[in-house]
Design a protein around this motif. Structure first.
Motif, PDB file in Angstrom:
ATOM      1  N   GLY A 227      -9.060  -1.174   3.412  1.00  0.00           N
ATOM      2  CA  GLY A 227      -9.099  -0.675   5.010  1.00  0.00           C
ATOM      3  C   GLY A 227      -8.019  -0.637   5.725  1.00  0.00           C
ATOM      4  N   ARG A 228      -7.775  -0.985   6.823  1.00  0.00           N
ATOM      5  CA  ARG A 228      -6.673  -0.556   7.777  1.00  0.00           C
ATOM      6  C   ARG A 228      -5.652  -1.545   7.348  1.00  0.00           C
ATOM      7  NH1 ARG A 228      -6.961   2.650  11.984  1.00  0.00           N
ATOM      8  NH2 ARG A 228      -4.751   2.370  11.747  1.00  0.00           N
ATOM      9  N   THR A 229      -5.006  -1.501   6.154  1.00  0.00           N
ATOM     10  CA  THR A 229      -4.000  -2.453   5.833  1.00  0.00           C
ATOM     11  C   THR A 229      -2.603  -2.322   6.644  1.00  0.00           C
ATOM     12  OG1 THR A 229      -3.330  -0.814   3.964  1.00  0.00           O
ATOM     13  CG2 THR A 229      -4.967  -2.791   3.556  1.00  0.00           C
ATOM     14  N   ASP A 230      -2.383  -1.236   7.047  1.00  0.00           N
ATOM     15  CA  ASP A 230      -1.165  -0.847   8.069  1.00  0.00           C
ATOM     16  C   ASP A 230      -1.399  -1.774   9.203  1.00  0.00           C
ATOM     17  OD1 ASP A 230      -2.394   1.574  10.338  1.00  0.00           O
ATOM     18  OD2 ASP A 230      -3.644   0.850   8.534  1.00  0.00           O
ATOM     19  N   ARG A 231      -2.370  -2.123   9.657  1.00  0.00           N
ATOM     20  CA  ARG A 231      -2.645  -3.268  10.620  1.00  0.00           C
ATOM     21  C   ARG A 231      -2.041  -4.508  10.311  1.00  0.00           C
ATOM     22  NH1 ARG A 231      -8.093  -1.713  14.006  1.00  0.00           N
ATOM     23  NH2 ARG A 231      -7.761   0.309  14.294  1.00  0.00           N
TER      24      ARG A 231
ATOM     25  N   SER B  79       4.976 -12.788   5.944  1.00  0.00           N
ATOM     26  CA  SER B  79       4.923 -11.687   6.724  1.00  0.00           C
ATOM     27  C   SER B  79       4.920 -10.405   5.980  1.00  0.00           C
ATOM     28  CB  SER B  79       6.210 -11.727   7.622  1.00  0.00           C
ATOM     29  OG  SER B  79       6.598 -10.461   8.061  1.00  0.00           O
ATOM     30  N   ARG B  80       4.149  -9.338   6.160  1.00  0.00           N
ATOM     31  CA  ARG B  80       3.858  -8.240   5.392  1.00  0.00           C
ATOM     32  C   ARG B  80       5.198  -7.519   5.231  1.00  0.00           C
ATOM     33  NH1 ARG B  80       2.036  -2.794   5.434  1.00  0.00           N
ATOM     34  NH2 ARG B  80       0.740  -2.361   3.672  1.00  0.00           N
ATOM     35  N   SER B  81       5.895  -7.534   6.366  1.00  0.00           N
ATOM     36  CA  SER B  81       7.187  -6.533   6.300  1.00  0.00           C
ATOM     37  C   SER B  81       8.338  -7.260   5.921  1.00  0.00           C
ATOM     38  CB  SER B  81       7.352  -5.827   7.688  1.00  0.00           C
ATOM     39  OG  SER B  81       7.479  -7.204   8.813  1.00  0.00           O
ATOM     40  N   SER B  82       8.727  -8.473   6.339  1.00  0.00           N
ATOM     41  CA  SER B  82       9.825  -9.337   6.309  1.00  0.00           C
ATOM     42  C   SER B  82       9.888  -9.985   4.979  1.00  0.00           C
ATOM     43  CB  SER B  82      10.386 -10.016   7.379  1.00  0.00           C
ATOM     44  OG  SER B  82       9.387 -11.012   7.553  1.00  0.00           O
TER      45      SER B  82
ATOM     46  N   ALA C 138       2.698  -2.850  -2.282  1.00  0.00           N
ATOM     47  CA  ALA C 138       2.235  -1.402  -3.275  1.00  0.00           C
ATOM     48  C   ALA C 138       0.737  -1.583  -3.543  1.00  0.00           C
ATOM     49  CB  ALA C 138       3.224  -1.110  -4.174  1.00  0.00           C
ATOM     50  N   LYS C 139       0.544  -2.885  -3.986  1.00  0.00           N
ATOM     51  CA  LYS C 139      -0.962  -3.103  -4.328  1.00  0.00           C
ATOM     52  C   LYS C 139      -1.699  -3.780  -3.361  1.00  0.00           C
ATOM     53  CE  LYS C 139       0.590  -4.104  -9.126  1.00  0.00           C
ATOM     54  NZ  LYS C 139       0.513  -5.121 -10.248  1.00  0.00           N
ATOM     55  N   ASN C 140      -1.082  -3.962  -1.990  1.00  0.00           N
ATOM     56  CA  ASN C 140      -1.776  -4.568  -1.047  1.00  0.00           C
ATOM     57  C   ASN C 140      -2.558  -5.759  -1.292  1.00  0.00           C
ATOM     58  OD1 ASN C 140      -1.456  -2.681   1.151  1.00  0.00           O
ATOM     59  ND2 ASN C 140      -3.143  -1.231   0.200  1.00  0.00           N
TER      60      ASN C 140
END
Length: 124
Positions: free
Chosen positions: A26-30, A52-55, A75-77
């Motif tokens: 779904g909206r994994t960017d969120r 944390s998804r980013s760091s 890459a695989k969420n």
């Protein structure tokens, strides 16, 4: 909307290892962070670990620190929970959950999305 699906639970013996996976769609960017919680019968849901998804910053509960490792593959969420030297008291349903905004948190009420859980049973 974010959907989370856990997998990898099972029946193991004390001292064994197990790796759980949490696949997001779904909206994994969120997603700002993904956390693992667990709930044993008759007990409240408790925090295990978060990342944390980013760091990639992480935090662990005291029972998990030193035995469990949380990691992510963006890459695989997917977020993983490697559990080593499992103990009887690790028996529980393990849930992953996500939150959309900082900071990292171990509070269930701070999570926006939850998976359905996967059972981990540790026997002698």
């Amino acid at each position: 909307q974010v959907q989370l699906v856990e997998s990898g639970g099972g029946l193991v013996q004390a001292g064994d290892s197990l790796k759980l996976s949490c696949a997001a769609s779904g909206r994994t960017d969120r997603i700002y962070a993904v956390s693992w919680f667990r709930q044993a019968p008759g007990k409240e849901r408790e925090f295990v670990a978060t990342i944390s998804r980013s760091s990639g910053s992480t935090a662990y509960s005291e029972p998990a620190r030193g035995r469990f490792t949380i990691s992510r593959d963006n890459a695989k969420n997917t977020v993983y929970l490697q559990m080593n030297n499992l103990k009887l008291e690790d028996t529980a349903v393990y849930f992953c959950a996500s939150k959309d905004r900082p900071p990292l948190s171990g509070r269930p009420a701070s999570m926006e999305s939850w998976g359905q859980g996967t059972q981990v049973t540790v026997s002698l």
